[in-house]
Write a protein that holds these residues in place. Structure first.
Motif, PDB file in Angstrom:
ATOM      1  N   LEU A  87     -19.050  28.584  88.243  1.00  0.00           N
ATOM      2  CA  LEU A  87     -19.536  28.621  89.407  1.00  0.00           C
ATOM      3  C   LEU A  87     -19.597  27.360  89.974  1.00  0.00           C
ATOM      4  O   LEU A  87     -19.561  26.568  91.008  1.00  0.00           O
ATOM      5  N   PRO A  88     -21.288  26.755  89.715  1.00  0.00           N
ATOM      6  CA  PRO A  88     -21.950  25.906  89.942  1.00  0.00           C
ATOM      7  C   PRO A  88     -21.339  24.492  89.897  1.00  0.00           C
ATOM      8  O   PRO A  88     -21.764  23.578  90.629  1.00  0.00           O
ATOM      9  N   ALA A  89     -20.898  24.333  89.026  1.00  0.00           N
ATOM     10  CA  ALA A  89     -19.431  23.288  87.952  1.00  0.00           C
ATOM     11  C   ALA A  89     -18.941  22.786  89.706  1.00  0.00           C
ATOM     12  O   ALA A  89     -18.756  21.927  89.718  1.00  0.00           O
ATOM     13  N   VAL A  90     -17.846  23.557  89.765  1.00  0.00           N
ATOM     14  CA  VAL A  90     -17.241  24.013  90.844  1.00  0.00           C
ATOM     15  C   VAL A  90     -17.714  22.912  92.309  1.00  0.00           C
ATOM     16  O   VAL A  90     -17.264  22.577  92.941  1.00  0.00           O
ATOM     17  N   VAL A 151      -7.328  29.354  90.777  1.00  0.00           N
ATOM     18  CA  VAL A 151      -8.145  30.703  90.702  1.00  0.00           C
ATOM     19  C   VAL A 151      -9.160  30.007  88.707  1.00  0.00           C
ATOM     20  O   VAL A 151      -8.310  29.506  88.236  1.00  0.00           O
ATOM     21  N   LEU A 152     -10.693  30.578  89.816  1.00  0.00           N
ATOM     22  CA  LEU A 152     -11.549  29.401  88.141  1.00  0.00           C
ATOM     23  C   LEU A 152     -11.624  30.826  87.765  1.00  0.00           C
ATOM     24  O   LEU A 152     -11.925  32.475  87.880  1.00  0.00           O
ATOM     25  N   ASP A 153     -11.747  30.946  85.667  1.00  0.00           N
ATOM     26  CA  ASP A 153     -11.809  31.435  85.200  1.00  0.00           C
ATOM     27  C   ASP A 153     -12.877  31.334  83.523  1.00  0.00           C
ATOM     28  O   ASP A 153     -12.664  29.799  83.009  1.00  0.00           O
ATOM     29  N   SER A 154     -14.214  31.609  84.063  1.00  0.00           N
ATOM     30  CA  SER A 154     -14.986  30.873  82.869  1.00  0.00           C
ATOM     31  C   SER A 154     -16.184  32.280  82.792  1.00  0.00           C
ATOM     32  O   SER A 154     -16.783  31.516  82.429  1.00  0.00           O
ATOM     33  N   MET A 155     -15.442  33.275  82.376  1.00  0.00           N
ATOM     34  CA  MET A 155     -16.027  34.380  81.748  1.00  0.00           C
ATOM     35  C   MET A 155     -15.831  34.425  80.401  1.00  0.00           C
ATOM     36  O   MET A 155     -14.249  34.345  80.113  1.00  0.00           O
ATOM     37  N   GLY A 156     -15.959  34.873  79.132  1.00  0.00           N
ATOM     38  CA  GLY A 156     -15.572  35.219  78.398  1.00  0.00           C
ATOM     39  C   GLY A 156     -15.090  34.441  77.569  1.00  0.00           C
ATOM     40  O   GLY A 156     -14.387  34.639  76.643  1.00  0.00           O
ATOM     41  N   HIS A 157     -15.760  33.048  77.367  1.00  0.00           N
ATOM     42  CA  HIS A 157     -15.614  32.203  76.731  1.00  0.00           C
ATOM     43  C   HIS A 157     -14.011  31.303  77.320  1.00  0.00           C
ATOM     44  O   HIS A 157     -13.681  30.473  76.950  1.00  0.00           O
ATOM     45  N   ARG A 158     -13.936  31.776  78.078  1.00  0.00           N
ATOM     46  CA  ARG A 158     -12.314  31.024  78.454  1.00  0.00           C
ATOM     47  C   ARG A 158     -13.107  29.743  79.525  1.00  0.00           C
ATOM     48  O   ARG A 158     -14.054  29.951  80.018  1.00  0.00           O
ATOM     49  N   ARG A 159     -11.920  28.806  79.987  1.00  0.00           N
ATOM     50  CA  ARG A 159     -12.080  28.096  80.609  1.00  0.00           C
ATOM     51  C   ARG A 159     -10.773  27.336  81.607  1.00  0.00           C
ATOM     52  O   ARG A 159     -10.032  26.946  80.566  1.00  0.00           O
TER      53      ARG A 159
END
Length: 549
Positions: A87-90, A151-159
């Motif tokens: 989220l900070p990168a977004v 839709v952003l998904d970056s938890m659990g090593h998802r990118r």
């Protein structure tokens, strides 16, 4: 009379991204882990990785969605997402593309989100999987097509960053990069909006607070320079900066504290998707947290938890903001933490705190701490005349952290400032013994924080809004009795006696509503959403005088 900070600094002419990723004023290295998932810290990104992701996403926002095509600070992207690693990168990528990061709370309903989407004039929505449906419904109501809901998904090593209607296209897989503009022109730094955060208003939709490069850079730098330049040394800077990201990023504390501060302070945020006190306490121990900035309710939860033993032994600095911290709670929390707590004071319109306690100093008087560098403060009466020492007055502010106003709302902006440019906070304070003390209710020599009592009353299922002030005690001149002005939720009913008993059963004796409970239709507030306590206090005094007659 103006109250001044101990020291001012020359503010460098830097845009936000240059400060974070290229300036020696930021204490990170290329290999510093900026953001990690608290549940699995192997899911993380370094400063070097973050810069690459930001450049690639900036290209996506510009080339695919036209963000920044018409110049900087004109195109908003609304984000409604739980806390996550990318989220900070977004946030940075939207700014890097020339856009405006507009934040929305995940607690908003579809109608509320729709209003905020319209008010911000956003062209794209970024959300998380759990808020996908809400974001799509609000976008549809505003005529925004589903391909512009990401839709952003970056938890659990998802990118992944995918369009809501096309999960097969992942914008994070792109390799083309876009450089951000290095802004040095002082007028552009001061006036280009890069972030839009929402403050509560009296009625209707909340107002969008416009924050510029200058606002965010000065806030990020000055809070750190005060610590680095302390006359009492800087041992804490030899300790790695680590904090647990537990506050929502739709508000200034989370946005500044997690998106920006770590890259300047030189350390890591361990992200929690949502706050849970037991998990939070465990993470603080697991990651040997060294820095904690949070709100009184979190300190209250720590005090009440039987879980916390040695979990905070690595903590070297604790701060409290968002609401006054009562002396009673401060003492209890400091005992649990093994660390002093300093109060910071500010608001969204001041880009967060405008006060902080220098390193190595502490305070247990309830003051709001010394002013940050380059800030100016006045205390004034109802006619905007400066008050003398020891007399209460409304706090006015000037300085590089103060917003230029509210987005697309010239009337609210004009109401929030004096003709000569001082921001009217709506908060009441008094200058005493070299310190600014926020308004407190004085009951038999004990101090009562009105905000603490208000926060508790808001947990009652029938209470929609509340303000607590001190009403004169007719039997003891100089003594004040806590009185609550309450707005009830639609179709809800509760009696004065029931609310008094609710407080009596849960708060200390001196915090009881001995001044009574009055039910009103609306709490009087300023343009920034601050409770106009002076209005209610004047009403309380008037009622007391009439009662005597």
């Amino acid at each position: 009379m103006q109250y001044l900070p101990e020291k001012d600094y020359d503010l460098p002419r830097l845009d936000l991204l240059t400060l974070l990723f290229e300036s020696p004023l930021s204490l990170t290295t290329e290999s510093t882990i900026l953001h990690a998932e608290a549940a699995d810290a192997t899911n993380h990104i370094t400063k070097a990785q973050a810069r690459t992701i930001i450049r690639r996403l900036a290209h996506v926002f510009r080339s695919q969605f036209g963000i920044g095509v018409n110049g900087p600070g004109k195109d908003a992207v609304l984000c409604i997402s739980s806390n996550q690693v990318l989220l900070p990168a977004v946030f940075c990528a939207i700014i890097g593309a020339g856009g405006v990061y507009a934040a929305a709370s995940t607690a908003l309903t579809v109608p509320e989100l729709t209003n905020q989407l319209r008010q911000s004039k956003s062209k794209v929505v970024v959300t998380c999987s759990e808020n996908r449906s809400k974001a799509l419904n609000a976008a549809r109501a505003c005529g925004i097509p589903p391909e512009r809901v990401l839709v952003l998904d970056s938890m659990g090593h998802r990118r992944s960053l995918c369009a809501a209607d096309n999960p097969g296209r992942n914008y994070l897989q792109g390799t083309v990069e876009m450089e951000w503009d290095r802004v040095t022109n002082i007028e552009s730094l001061e006036n280009t909006t890069v972030c839009l955060l929402y403050s509560s208003g009296t009625t209707g939709a909340p107002k969008g607070v416009m924050l510029s490069h200058m606002n965010l850079v000065s806030e990020a730098l000055f809070t750190q320079l005060v610590l680095r330049d302390s006359k009492r040394g800087k041992p804490h800077l030899n300790v790695h900066y680590r904090t647990v990201g537990h506050l929502p990023t739709a508000h200034i504390a989370g946005c500044l504290g997690y998106f920006i501060t770590p890259a300047v302070a030189g350390g890591t945020v361990y992200w929690m998707p949502r706050f849970n006190i037991d998990e939070f306490i465990d993470y603080c121990k697991k990651y040997q947290m060294t820095f904690l900035s949070t709100a009184p309710p979190v300190y209250h939860a720590i005090v009440r938890s039987g879980r916390a033993t040695d979990h905070f032994k690595t903590l070297i600095r604790a701060e409290s903001g968002a609401a006054p911290l009562s002396l009673e709670l401060q003492a209890q929390a400091e005992k649990k933490l093994g660390c002093t707590i300093s109060q910071r004071w500010g608001m969204t319109e001041s880009t967060g705190s405008v006060t902080t306690m220098p390193w190595g100093q502490s305070d247990n008087t309830g003051s709001i701490s010394p002013l940050l560098p380059n800030m100016r403060l006045r205390l004034v009466d109802e006619r905007m005349r400066d008050v003398t020492g020891g007399v209460e007055g409304e706090i006015l502010l000037k300085g590089p952290m103060i917003t230029k106003g509210y987005f697309d709302n010239s009337e609210a902006t004009a109401d929030a400032f004096t003709p000569d440019g001082w921001y009217k906070t709506g908060d009441i304070g008094v200058y005493k013994d070299g310190k600014i003390i926020m308004e407190l209710i004085k009951y038999k020599g004990l101090q009562v924080s009105p905000v603490e009592v208000e926060g508790f009353l808001l947990t009652h299922p029938s209470v929609a809004d509340v303000a607590v002030v001190g009403a004169p005690d007719p039997e003891a001149p100089g003594n004040e009795l806590p009185r609550a002005y309450v707005v009830l939720k639609a179709s809800k009913r509760v009696s004065e006696a029931e609310l008094q008993e609710y407080v009596k059963s849960n708060l200390a004796r001196h915090k009881q509503l001995r001044g009574g409970v009055l039910f009103i239709n609306e709490i009087p507030k300023s343009a920034s959403g601050k409770i106009l306590r002076r209005v209610l206090r004047d009403q309380a005094r008037s009622l007391t005088r009439r009662a005597k007659l």
